[in-house]
Design an enzyme around this catalytic site. Structure first.
Site, PDB file in Angstrom:
ATOM      1  N   LYS A 290      37.199  32.725  29.314  1.00 30.30           N
ATOM      2  CA  LYS A 290      38.364  33.286  28.644  1.00 30.30           C
ATOM      3  C   LYS A 290      38.999  34.308  29.580  1.00 30.30           C
ATOM      4  O   LYS A 290      38.491  35.409  29.751  1.00 30.30           O
ATOM      5  CB  LYS A 290      38.003  33.977  27.328  1.00 30.30           C
ATOM      6  CG  LYS A 290      39.260  34.304  26.497  1.00 30.30           C
ATOM      7  CD  LYS A 290      39.060  35.432  25.502  1.00 30.30           C
ATOM      8  CE  LYS A 290      39.235  36.784  26.105  1.00 30.30           C
ATOM      9  NZ  LYS A 290      40.648  37.071  26.544  1.00 30.30           N
TER      10      LYS A 290
ATOM     11  N   GLY B 183      34.518  44.364  32.373  1.00 33.01           N
ATOM     12  CA  GLY B 183      35.526  45.110  31.638  1.00 33.01           C
ATOM     13  C   GLY B 183      35.033  46.497  31.267  1.00 33.01           C
ATOM     14  O   GLY B 183      34.155  47.062  31.928  1.00 33.01           O
TER      15      GLY B 183
ATOM     16  N   THR C 130      33.910  47.891  25.201  1.00 34.47           N
ATOM     17  CA  THR C 130      33.900  46.454  24.915  1.00 34.47           C
ATOM     18  C   THR C 130      32.564  45.837  25.303  1.00 34.47           C
ATOM     19  O   THR C 130      32.021  44.990  24.588  1.00 34.47           O
ATOM     20  CB  THR C 130      35.043  45.751  25.660  1.00 34.47           C
ATOM     21  OG1 THR C 130      36.287  46.365  25.304  1.00 34.47           O
ATOM     22  CG2 THR C 130      35.096  44.277  25.313  1.00 34.47           C
ATOM     23  N   GLY C 131      32.020  46.263  26.439  1.00 34.69           N
ATOM     24  CA  GLY C 131      30.726  45.756  26.864  1.00 34.69           C
ATOM     25  C   GLY C 131      29.625  46.072  25.875  1.00 34.69           C
ATOM     26  O   GLY C 131      28.748  45.236  25.605  1.00 34.69           O
TER      27      GLY C 131
ATOM     28  N   GLU D 212      29.278  43.872  33.556  1.00 36.86           N
ATOM     29  CA  GLU D 212      29.739  44.752  34.622  1.00 36.86           C
ATOM     30  C   GLU D 212      30.864  45.589  34.041  1.00 36.86           C
ATOM     31  O   GLU D 212      31.955  45.082  33.788  1.00 36.86           O
ATOM     32  CB  GLU D 212      30.206  43.919  35.826  1.00 36.86           C
ATOM     33  CG  GLU D 212      30.352  44.736  37.102  1.00 36.86           C
ATOM     34  CD  GLU D 212      31.751  45.261  37.283  1.00 36.86           C
ATOM     35  OE1 GLU D 212      32.000  46.410  36.846  1.00 36.86           O
ATOM     36  OE2 GLU D 212      32.576  44.551  37.839  1.00 36.86           O
TER      37      GLU D 212
ATOM     38  N   CYS E 249      37.379  47.873  39.953  1.00 36.02           N
ATOM     39  CA  CYS E 249      36.319  48.549  39.199  1.00 36.02           C
ATOM     40  C   CYS E 249      35.424  49.387  40.096  1.00 36.02           C
ATOM     41  O   CYS E 249      34.821  50.363  39.648  1.00 36.02           O
ATOM     42  CB  CYS E 249      35.490  47.533  38.415  1.00 36.02           C
ATOM     43  SG  CYS E 249      34.743  46.239  39.424  1.00 36.02           S
TER      44      CYS E 249
ATOM     45  N   GLU F 239      37.678  56.878  33.084  1.00 40.91           N
ATOM     46  CA  GLU F 239      38.218  55.917  34.033  1.00 40.91           C
ATOM     47  C   GLU F 239      39.717  55.721  33.807  1.00 40.91           C
ATOM     48  O   GLU F 239      40.158  55.436  32.701  1.00 40.91           O
ATOM     49  CB  GLU F 239      37.490  54.580  33.888  1.00 40.91           C
ATOM     50  CG  GLU F 239      37.846  53.570  34.952  1.00 40.91           C
ATOM     51  CD  GLU F 239      37.043  52.283  34.827  1.00 40.91           C
ATOM     52  OE1 GLU F 239      36.877  51.592  35.838  1.00 40.91           O
ATOM     53  OE2 GLU F 239      36.588  51.967  33.707  1.00 40.91           O
TER      54      GLU F 239
END
Length: 497
Positions: A194, A247, A251-252, A270, A304, A401
């Site tokens: 996705k 991401g 969310t992770g 990651e 990242c 971040e």
């Protein structure tokens, strides 16, 4: 000016109806919702993509499940490697087409799209292809004595997990996708990817090339959509064996929780970072400025692994700040489709507003901007390259971040203080040390809490070196041989005779 002419096949791709790629075929839902894809250099809509319905997501997973037990299971490891290399060949043959699609949808400089999204991606794909014939078990000398003279032999097998869901971010939409499906396919898994809704186009084209390369239908599928719908449907699907995600940390964490609650799926996460670059006192001001730019401004800071926290010794800070401000002032925004441009836009209007919002909050709290702190007064999502002199480690720009062309500089007085500051973060993806003192560097490396530590460099990755984060920057490793552990399961076999 060296503006690139858009290829006819790129224009045709943008004009067609795009949606999903399932079981070797394009699938487009007619008459429903579409997601607009905008060129962030101009804010103009360049294409539309139909998000996958729940039925289409089910179909993608089912066909991947069928291929895992069928065509791909019956493909020898050597043949898998050959097919992945054929796909790499085709990506090179369509290099300019893929690079233009990427640049038009993400705003990445065309030179970077060619280098990272095609050339680097191909290097990673070939690396994964080279491992297909080297996935091995081992024999084991068993320890317990026999009771009646019988003997035992033990051995282990490494077996592919099954269907892998790869959730891909927008900053490197081909290269990071290759990290996910290349590792999965090399190990004998199949994949459903996705892409981000910001950059949903390029993987559709790569999936078409995979069929042309001879990879069986169903082995590599692409579904589009927004995270709360398409991403959630994948991460909770009962026939998904593993989720690999790049991401944000929040969310992770949600993906990890969902994976555990929906059948104890395996995960590789990651999750980005607030990475540190530390300049020891023996590093000259000019070299420090070069290092800050290398560490923080590649792809307009949308990497990242980039450094957003830069630590400079108190004896050097004034010279460094002055020289850095002058260097950043020379950065000029350019059309990303121009070969000579050096500084491009952020990837989306939403991200542009997020970054400018962080500037407004920092300014309201009295932050001192060395340079930048706003947007260029031109169309598109162009943020000024920005450097801030931090007041303390607790400044928002030192803690959260930003993922843009923004670095914060903080002074330190001793090496002990420096190590404490570098490790004072919930993240731990990468870090860099800049010094002429190799002995000092080697002593500091074990003390730095990060998955990758660079010496006198930043943002360099190689397929032979494992990559992943410590602390809140993730779980698992990509690249090297380490990826094999995360896409296979060990089966123990014990025989009595």
């Amino acid at each position: 000016m060296a503006e690139v002419t858009i290829l006819p096949q790129v224009r045709a791709f943008l004009e067609r109806s795009n949606g999903q790629f399932i079981n070797g075929q394009r699938v487009t839902s007619e008459g429903g919702e579409t997601i607009a894809v905008a060129n962030p250099a101009t804010n103009e809509v360049i294409a539309h993509v139909a998000p996958a319905t729940n039925a289409e997501i089910d179909a993608a997973v089912e066909t991947a499940h069928h291929a895992f037990h069928g065509a791909w299971a019956n493909t020898t490891p050597a043949q898998r490697g050959l097919l992945l290399n054929r796909l790499a060949d085709l990506m090179i043959a369509h290099r300019e087409e893929l690079a233009q699609l990427e640049t038009l949808s993400s705003g990445k400089l065309i030179t970077l799209s060619r280098a990272f999204e095609v050339d680097y991606a191909v290097a990673f794909l070939r690396y994964y292809a080279s491992w297909t014939t080297k996935i091995e078990g081992r024999t084991v000398a068993l320890s317990l004595p026999s009771a009646t003279g019988e003997k035992y032999t033990g051995l282990t097998l490494r077996e592919p997990l099954g269907v892998v869901a790869g959730i891909v971010p927008w900053n490197f939409s081909i290269m990071i996708a290759v990290w996910k499906f290349g590792s999965a396919l090399a190990c004998g898994c199949t994949a459903v990817l996705k892409p981000s809704e910001v950059t949903p186009l390029t993987m559709l084209r790569v999936a078409e090339l995979a069929i042309e390369a001879g990879i069986p239908p169903g082995v590599l599928n692409v579904v589009n959509g927004r995270g709360p719908q398409a991403g959630h449907a994948l991460m909770t699907h009962p026939e998904i064996a593993k989720i690999t995600f790049t991401g944000g940390m929040e969310t992770g964490a949600a993906i990890g929780t969902a994976a555990m609650q929906s059948g104890f799926k395996r995960v590789t996460l990651e999750l980005g970072g607030k990475n540190a670059a530390a300049f020891l006192p023996d590093t000259s001001p000019d070299r420090t400025v070069d290092g800050i730019i290398e560490a923080g401004f590649l792809n307009s800071g949308q990497v990242c692994a980039s450094a957003e926290r830069c630590y400079v010794h108190r004896s050097r800070i004034d010279d460094v700040a002055e020289r850095l401000g002058k260097r950043l002032a020379a950065f000029a925004p350019g059309d990303p489709m121009d070969d000579e441009s050096q500084f491009g836009p952020l990837a989306s209007r939403a991200h542009f507003e997020k970054v400018t919002g962080s500037f407004a909050r920092a300014r309201a709290r009295g932050a001192r901007f060395i340079h930048g702190g706003g947007a260029f007064d031109i169309p598109g999502c162009y943020i000024q390259p920005t450097a801030v002199l931090a007041r303390s480690q607790d400044d928002e720009l030192m803690r959260q971040e930003v993922f843009g062309p923004v670095v914060s500089l903080l002074v330190y007085d001793s090496v002990e203080e420096l190590v404490t500051l570098m490790n004072d973060s919930p993240y731990g993806l990468t870090a860099s040390l800049w010094t002429n003192d190799l002995s000092q560097a080697l002593r500091l490396i074990p003390r730095i809490e990060a998955g990758t530590v660079w010496i006198n460099m930043h943002n360099y990755i190689d397929p032979a070196m494992p990559f992943g984060g410590a602390k809140g920057s993730g779980i698992g490793r990509e690249f090297g041989s380490a990826f094999i552990e995360h896409f296979t399961e060990i089966k123990s076999v014990i025989m009595r005779y």
